[in-house]
Motif scaffolding. Structure first.
Motif, short mmCIF file in Angstrom:
data_model
loop_
_atom_site.label_atom_id
_atom_site.label_comp_id
_atom_site.label_asym_id
_atom_site.label_seq_id
_atom_site.Cartn_x
_atom_site.Cartn_y
_atom_site.Cartn_z
N GLN A 4 0.81 -1.23 0.08
CA GLN A 4 0.20 0.05 0.07
C GLN A 4 0.79 1.19 0.10
OE1 GLN A 4 -3.07 -0.07 2.75
NE2 GLN A 4 -4.30 1.61 1.72
N ASP A 7 2.05 1.68 -3.47
CA ASP A 7 1.11 2.08 -4.28
C ASP A 7 0.73 3.66 -4.11
OD1 ASP A 7 0.39 -0.39 -5.30
OD2 ASP A 7 -1.30 -0.77 -3.98
N TYR A 54 -4.13 1.07 8.57
CA TYR A 54 -5.36 1.18 7.87
C TYR A 54 -5.30 0.68 6.68
CZ TYR A 54 -7.28 4.15 11.77
OH TYR A 54 -7.42 4.37 13.04
N HIS A 55 -6.31 -0.14 6.11
CA HIS A 55 -6.19 -0.62 4.69
C HIS A 55 -7.12 0.34 3.82
CE1 HIS A 55 -5.50 -2.74 1.19
NE2 HIS A 55 -6.91 -3.15 1.08
N ILE A 56 -6.55 1.14 3.11
CA ILE A 56 -7.62 1.88 2.09
C ILE A 56 -7.84 1.22 0.79
CG2 ILE A 56 -7.48 4.19 0.96
CD1 ILE A 56 -5.51 5.18 2.85
N GLU A 57 -9.04 0.88 0.54
CA GLU A 57 -9.41 0.30 -0.64
C GLU A 57 -9.19 0.77 -1.96
OE1 GLU A 57 -10.73 -3.28 -1.68
OE2 GLU A 57 -10.70 -2.85 0.68
N ASN A 58 -9.46 2.16 -2.26
CA ASN A 58 -9.07 2.74 -3.37
C ASN A 58 -8.53 3.88 -3.13
OD1 ASN A 58 -9.17 4.04 -5.84
ND2 ASN A 58 -11.44 3.63 -6.42
N VAL A 59 -7.04 4.05 -3.19
CA VAL A 59 -6.24 5.15 -2.62
C VAL A 59 -6.40 6.16 -3.59
CG1 VAL A 59 -3.90 5.74 -2.10
CG2 VAL A 59 -4.72 3.36 -1.65
N TYR A 62 -9.64 7.88 -2.32
CA TYR A 62 -9.51 8.21 -1.15
C TYR A 62 -8.73 9.83 -1.12
CZ TYR A 62 -8.42 8.53 3.91
OH TYR A 62 -8.28 8.78 5.21
#
Length: 177
Positions: A4, A7, A54-59, A62
């Motif tokens: 992440q 990414d 925290y995991h962010i689904e669509n960075v 977001y």
């Protein structure tokens, strides 16, 4: 978590200019510096969220949502404050430039005042006729021909007085410097 972060770094590298364009498109009168501050603040906060597990689904989505929220905060704050980078249409200069006092150099003003006082004292030490010729030619801008006609003195006499006055001033001011 490492993927992440990777990414986010990739998105920041590829999308930073688009983020800035997005901010400028939504807030038309924003300064370049304020737009960059908004984007940098969001990038910093999003990157730090990754460290908090925290995991962010669509960075990308977001980040755009975060930028939109930050722009809303900026608009709320900007109604209370004035951007110093905003250009004045009439003068073409920024508000910051109008606030800067070019006469605020206290040391320079002090030196000029001291030099003016020393020059005044030196001129006052001249004989009255020498002082009159020196002031008339150097400060008031009269020519020797004009002074000769005005005072009824020969030009040679005036030149001689001015020459003696210059020598005396040079000696006095040389000692001061």
């Amino acid at each position: 978590m490492y993927n992440q972060q990777k990414d986010i770094v990739e998105i920041i590298t590829n999308e930073r200019n688009r983020f800035l364009q997005y901010v400028r498109r939504k807030i038309t009168d924003i300064s370049e510096m304020d737009a960059e501050d908004i984007v940098a603040d969001v990038i910093f906060n999003v990157y730090n969220k990754v460290d908090l597990q925290y995991h962010i689904e669509n960075v990308l989505a977001y980040m755009y949502r975060s930028i939109k929220n930050r722009m809303t905060d900026y608009l709320r704050q900007s109604s209370k404050q004035i951007s110093l980078d905003k250009m004045d249409e009439a003068s073409g200069i920024t508000i910051l430039e109008t606030l800067i006092d070019t006469h605020a150099d206290i040391e320079m003003n002090l030196q000029q005042t001291e030099l003016r006082d020393q020059l005044y004292a030196a001129v006052m030490k001249l004989e009255p006729k020498q002082r009159a010729v020196w002031i008339a030619t150097e400060i008031e801008g009269y020519t020797f021909k004009e002074l000769s006609e005005k005072w009824g003195e020969p030009i040679g006499t005036l030149l001689s007085r001015k020459s003696r006055a210059g020598k005396v001033l040079k000696k006095i001011l040389k000692d001061l410097v």
